[in-house]
Design a protein around this motif. Structure first.
Motif, PDB file in Angstrom:
ATOM      1  N   ARG A  31      -3.570 -11.845  64.442  1.00  0.00           N
ATOM      2  CA  ARG A  31      -2.273 -12.277  63.916  1.00  0.00           C
ATOM      3  C   ARG A  31      -1.437 -12.839  65.058  1.00  0.00           C
ATOM      4  O   ARG A  31      -1.310 -12.208  66.105  1.00  0.00           O
ATOM      5  CB  ARG A  31      -1.547 -11.090  63.281  1.00  0.00           C
ATOM      6  CG  ARG A  31      -2.227 -10.533  62.030  1.00  0.00           C
ATOM      7  CD  ARG A  31      -1.709  -9.143  61.712  1.00  0.00           C
ATOM      8  NE  ARG A  31      -2.150  -8.174  62.719  1.00  0.00           N
ATOM      9  CZ  ARG A  31      -1.499  -7.060  63.007  1.00  0.00           C
ATOM     10  NH1 ARG A  31      -0.360  -6.766  62.401  1.00  0.00           N
ATOM     11  NH2 ARG A  31      -1.978  -6.233  63.914  1.00  0.00           N
ATOM     12  N   VAL A  32      -0.872 -13.995  64.843  1.00  0.00           N
ATOM     13  CA  VAL A  32      -0.056 -14.647  65.866  1.00  0.00           C
ATOM     14  C   VAL A  32       1.388 -14.682  65.371  1.00  0.00           C
ATOM     15  O   VAL A  32       1.681 -15.226  64.309  1.00  0.00           O
ATOM     16  CB  VAL A  32      -0.561 -16.073  66.152  1.00  0.00           C
ATOM     17  CG1 VAL A  32       0.333 -16.753  67.188  1.00  0.00           C
ATOM     18  CG2 VAL A  32      -2.014 -16.036  66.626  1.00  0.00           C
ATOM     19  N   HIS A  33       2.278 -14.085  66.161  1.00  0.00           N
ATOM     20  CA  HIS A  33       3.702 -14.020  65.810  1.00  0.00           C
ATOM     21  C   HIS A  33       4.493 -14.896  66.774  1.00  0.00           C
ATOM     22  O   HIS A  33       4.286 -14.857  67.985  1.00  0.00           O
ATOM     23  CB  HIS A  33       4.220 -12.587  65.914  1.00  0.00           C
ATOM     24  CG  HIS A  33       3.487 -11.612  65.037  1.00  0.00           C
ATOM     25  ND1 HIS A  33       3.882 -11.305  63.758  1.00  0.00           N
ATOM     26  CD2 HIS A  33       2.368 -10.880  65.276  1.00  0.00           C
ATOM     27  CE1 HIS A  33       3.060 -10.420  63.231  1.00  0.00           C
ATOM     28  NE2 HIS A  33       2.122 -10.152  64.137  1.00  0.00           N
ATOM     29  N   ILE A  34       5.410 -15.662  66.227  1.00  0.00           N
ATOM     30  CA  ILE A  34       6.305 -16.488  67.036  1.00  0.00           C
ATOM     31  C   ILE A  34       7.730 -16.063  66.699  1.00  0.00           C
ATOM     32  O   ILE A  34       8.216 -16.295  65.590  1.00  0.00           O
ATOM     33  CB  ILE A  34       6.093 -17.981  66.760  1.00  0.00           C
ATOM     34  CG1 ILE A  34       4.640 -18.363  67.098  1.00  0.00           C
ATOM     35  CG2 ILE A  34       7.067 -18.827  67.582  1.00  0.00           C
ATOM     36  CD1 ILE A  34       4.235 -19.736  66.621  1.00  0.00           C
ATOM     37  N   LEU A  35       8.366 -15.394  67.641  1.00  0.00           N
ATOM     38  CA  LEU A  35       9.679 -14.794  67.417  1.00  0.00           C
ATOM     39  C   LEU A  35      10.752 -15.584  68.142  1.00  0.00           C
ATOM     40  O   LEU A  35      10.503 -16.205  69.171  1.00  0.00           O
ATOM     41  CB  LEU A  35       9.679 -13.342  67.906  1.00  0.00           C
ATOM     42  CG  LEU A  35       8.564 -12.439  67.356  1.00  0.00           C
ATOM     43  CD1 LEU A  35       8.681 -11.044  67.953  1.00  0.00           C
ATOM     44  CD2 LEU A  35       8.608 -12.384  65.831  1.00  0.00           C
ATOM     45  N   THR A  36      11.968 -15.518  67.608  1.00  0.00           N
ATOM     46  CA  THR A  36      13.102 -16.225  68.211  1.00  0.00           C
ATOM     47  C   THR A  36      14.106 -15.208  68.728  1.00  0.00           C
ATOM     48  O   THR A  36      14.832 -14.591  67.942  1.00  0.00           O
ATOM     49  CB  THR A  36      13.775 -17.155  67.194  1.00  0.00           C
ATOM     50  OG1 THR A  36      12.808 -18.082  66.689  1.00  0.00           O
ATOM     51  CG2 THR A  36      14.911 -17.936  67.848  1.00  0.00           C
ATOM     52  N   PRO A  37      14.148 -14.993  70.028  1.00  0.00           N
ATOM     53  CA  PRO A  37      15.112 -14.022  70.579  1.00  0.00           C
ATOM     54  C   PRO A  37      16.524 -14.579  70.584  1.00  0.00           C
ATOM     55  O   PRO A  37      16.733 -15.794  70.714  1.00  0.00           O
ATOM     56  CB  PRO A  37      14.605 -13.799  72.006  1.00  0.00           C
ATOM     57  CG  PRO A  37      13.849 -15.035  72.346  1.00  0.00           C
ATOM     58  CD  PRO A  37      13.276 -15.563  71.064  1.00  0.00           C
ATOM     59  N   ASN A  38      17.485 -13.692  70.447  1.00  0.00           N
ATOM     60  CA  ASN A  38      18.884 -14.069  70.600  1.00  0.00           C
ATOM     61  C   ASN A  38      19.195 -14.249  72.088  1.00  0.00           C
ATOM     62  O   ASN A  38      18.476 -13.735  72.945  1.00  0.00           O
ATOM     63  CB  ASN A  38      19.790 -12.992  70.000  1.00  0.00           C
ATOM     64  CG  ASN A  38      19.693 -12.940  68.491  1.00  0.00           C
ATOM     65  OD1 ASN A  38      19.649 -13.962  67.816  1.00  0.00           O
ATOM     66  ND2 ASN A  38      19.656 -11.729  67.941  1.00  0.00           N
TER      67      ASN A  38
END
Length: 217
Positions: free
Chosen positions: A176-183
């Motif tokens: 599983r590949v997750h692409i997260l957007t940090p604040n």
């Protein structure tokens, strides 16, 4: 550390400071963390914090652009533990902000090597270790197209484009590949980009790591 540790293995590239260090500390609650970064002193400080909280870590002071070193690390992980459960990729070269017309060859070369080429090499290295059930985590904060962010924005955007391709390719097969957007966070990199910014208004990396970890669960 004991090689027969029952904890799942988490590899964190870029673990010495900022969000990478915070993610390593958060993962250490449930994983044995393999922490990769160039700065030995910062890794040792991370290890102290992880051990003080009752966690386990193995330090790997190396540069992710050193293909031979990373290949050896992956082989060592395979030989010692067999697999990894989580890969968090937080390593980045943050070139100084500058107009595109003033970009130095050195900063451009380092940005491409760290942010793009190393990622393209590590994905094939780590896919067998992650298997079908592992997860890989990337952070989308590219600033693509913003003025003065040419080197960082272009190379980080290329990294995320690569991650997105891997993500859709592995929907059925894993990992599983997750692409997260940090604040926006109060990190050293952020301070270099925005030196006059009010840091009190920014998220603390540990709080942001906790929020992002919740998105993974």
């Amino acid at each position: 550390m004991d090689s027969i540790t029952p904890l799942p293995i988490a590899l964190v590239t870029g673990a010495s400071r900022g969000l990478g260090a915070a993610m390593a500390e958060a993962l250490a609650k449930t994983h044995h963390v393999v922490a990769v970064a160039r700065t030995t002193g910062a890794l040792e400080e991370l290890d102290d914090r992880i051990q003080a909280a009752g966690g386990q870590a193995t330090l790997a002071p190396m540069d992710i652009t050193n293909t031979g070193a990373m290949a050896q690390l992956c082989r060592s992980i395979h030989d010692r533990w067999g697999a990894i459960a989580t890969w968090v990729h937080a390593a980045v070269h943050a070139a100084p902000l500058t107009p595109a017309a003033h970009l130095s060859e050195g900063d451009w070369t380092k940005s491409v090597a760290c942010n793009v080429t190393a990622t393209g090499i590590l994905i094939p290295f780590l896919t067998p270790l992650l298997g079908t059930e592992g997860r890989a985590v990337f952070f989308d904060d590219a600033h693509a197209g913003e003025k003065f962010f040419g080197a960082y924005g272009a190379t980080k955007a290329a990294q995320i484009a690569l991650a997105r391709s891997w993500q859709v390719e592995t929907v059925r097969t894993g990992p599983r590949v997750h692409i997260l957007t940090p604040n926006p966070m109060a990190t050293a990199t952020r301070a270099r980009f925005h030196p006059g910014e009010d840091r009190d208004a920014l998220a603390h990396p540990r709080d942001e790591a906790a929020r992002l970890m919740a998105e993974l669960n």
